[in-house]
Write a protein that holds these residues in place. Structure first.
Motif, short mmCIF file in Angstrom:
data_model
loop_
_atom_site.label_atom_id
_atom_site.label_comp_id
_atom_site.label_asym_id
_atom_site.label_seq_id
_atom_site.Cartn_x
_atom_site.Cartn_y
_atom_site.Cartn_z
N SER A 39 0.81 -1.22 0.00
CA SER A 39 0.00 0.00 0.00
C SER A 39 0.84 1.27 0.00
CB SER A 39 -0.93 0.01 1.22
OG SER A 39 -0.16 -0.04 2.42
N GLU A 42 2.05 3.94 -3.81
CA GLU A 42 1.58 5.22 -4.34
C GLU A 42 2.28 6.40 -3.68
OE1 GLU A 42 -0.20 5.96 -6.86
OE2 GLU A 42 -0.76 3.92 -7.42
N SER A 43 2.41 6.36 -2.33
CA SER A 43 3.09 7.45 -1.63
C SER A 43 4.57 7.51 -2.00
CB SER A 43 2.92 7.31 -0.11
OG SER A 43 3.49 6.09 0.35
N GLU A 46 4.80 9.17 -5.37
CA GLU A 46 4.64 10.62 -5.21
C GLU A 46 5.93 11.25 -4.68
OE1 GLU A 46 3.42 14.32 -5.42
OE2 GLU A 46 2.27 12.62 -6.20
#
Length: 449
Positions: A39, A42-43, A46
């Motif tokens: 999970s 995505e961070s 970014e």
């Protein structure tokens, strides 16, 4: 306009990359042996884009590529390399940033296949540090880290390094190859830089000893990059340290004096931001700077609680503190307070949830919610720091001859005077009886006068 070159590794992909260069960011999610980013992918993607933007690169596309089996030659599979190439062609990108670690061979092969400049996470961070280092010490540290990184990029497959230099005079043999000459020059330059940094380390050590002889406690700000350390530093000191919404906005350590409740003067130190997978070359090169943390009386861990990855960022910071031997098996060797920054960006529900967390962790380090930008909670943080620095203080009484002006002045400057009256020494000389509140640290310094 800043211009910087990302190396000339192959002789085929030459040229420079300037601010405004168009880039595709690719995050390899390696899932071998049950691993993978999960999970956090995505961070992390970014963050990779933030690193690129921090040096003025325009990110035109970014995506995650899951890797089931690492290809030694290119890291990615053939189909994935084709996908990267298509993305570059569609967006007219001239640079590919792989937000992971590439070997020299993988970097070279990807450049040959994509016909574009390719850099990895370490190379990108080194470029950021190279642009941001403002002091002579910072530039030395960055250059050493860069040379250490480039030394590993000198692979014999590079055609422009395969030339040989002949011997001189009666010396036989074909002479040294260009790659051997380059390695020798890099080793020599690195040795000189290490000597200069060792002198910096000794000088910094002398300054640290001088501060320790003085009565002023040191407070070190640490935290993940872009957590708001520099903004908080400016808020507390009134300084104008660069503070922008950029990763690694500041690199060089800065120190300023502040006042706290019960503490006449304290030194606040702003340090370089931490990041996941910080290149080992940088950790080693910046060790002299990070040593300031190890000599602090209190550490303020500034956390961006509005970031979904705040728990992972905390773990990264604590790992680096453990590498510096600040945190051991028995916990932190230096008192730590967590400043939960960007509290104003949370919703009412998020604030309630985090307040419950604060209430549930009384046995752990103190937590103070703040907004360094608006100033909310900063007074409570200062109060907490004052309590931590004066904890264990006791009221003591001294009879000091009037002729000993140094000790009297020291107590007035650094102690909390409770009462003062004229007196006499045992020998009948005029003196002052001073009742003063001192911490154990201050008492040790007073008795050493």
């Amino acid at each position: 306009m800043s211009t910087f070159e990302f190396g000339n590794n192959t002789g085929e992909i030459a040229g420079e990359v300037t601010r405004g260069a168009r880039a595709v960011v690719v995050l390899p999610d390696i899932k071998q042996r049950g691993g993978g980013l999960g999970s956090d992918a995505e961070s992390r993607l970014e963050e990779g884009q933030g690193l690129a933007r921090a040096i003025g690169i325009e990110v035109v596309d970014a995506f995650i590529l899951p890797i089931r089996a690492v290809r030694p030659a290119t890291l990615f599979g053939e189909g994935q390399v084709e996908r990267i190439g298509v993305a570059c062609n569609q967006s007219d990108a001239e640079l590919v940033i792989v937000d992971g670690s590439l070997s020299a061979i993988q970097q070279r092969n990807l450049e040959e296949k994509l016909k574009r400049k390719v850099i990895d996470r370490t190379g990108l961070i080194l470029e950021i540090f190279g642009e941001r280092a403002a002091t002579a010490e910072g530039r030395l540290q960055v250059e050493l880290a860069h040379l250490d990184y480039q030394a590993g990029r000198l692979v014999r497959s590079w055609t422009h390094l395969e030339r040989q230099r002949g011997g001189f005079g009666f010396l036989g043999g074909p002479g040294e190859t260009q790659i051997e000459a380059d390695r020798r020059q890099i080793r020599g330059r690195m040795a000189r830089l290490r000597k200069e940094l060792e002198q910096v380390r000794r000088t910094r050590g002398l300054h640290r000893e001088r501060r320790q002889r003085a009565p002023w406690p040191v407070i070190a700000l640490v935290g993940y990059t872009n957590a708001g350390k520099s903004t908080l530093f400016n808020r507390l000191t009134g300084a104008d340290v660069m503070a922008e919404d950029l990763l690694f906005a500041t690199l060089d350590p800065t120190m300023r004096a502040i006042r706290l409740s019960g503490v006449e003067k304290a030194i606040l130190s702003d340090t370089v931001g931490f990041i996941s997978e910080l290149p080992t070359q940088l950790v080693a090169a910046f060790r002299a700077t990070l040593e300031e943390v190890t000599a602090a009386d209190v550490i303020v861990h500034v956390r961006d609680v509005s970031n979904p990855a705040t728990a992972d960022q905390k773990a990264e910071v604590e790992q680096i503190l453990a590498d510096l031997d600040v945190i051991g098996e028995g916990g932190s060797k230096i008192p730590i307070v967590e400043a939960w920054n960007k509290w104003d960006l949370l919703t009412a529900e998020e604030k309630a949830m985090r307040r419950d967390l604060i209430a549930a962790r009384i046995a752990e380090v103190p937590v103070v919610p703040i907004s360094a930008l608006t100033g909310a909670g900063v007074d409570a943080l200062l109060e907490q720091l004052g309590q931590m620095l004066t904890g264990g203080a006791q009221i003591l009484e001294f009879t000091i001859p009037l002729s000993d002006g140094q000790r009297i002045a020291w107590l007035h400057a650094h102690g909390d005077i409770q009462e003062e009256a004229e007196a006499e020494t045992a020998g009948g000389d005029p003196a002052l009886r001073i009742k003063v509140r001192l911490t154990q640290r201050e008492l040790g310094r007073f008795t050493a006068l």
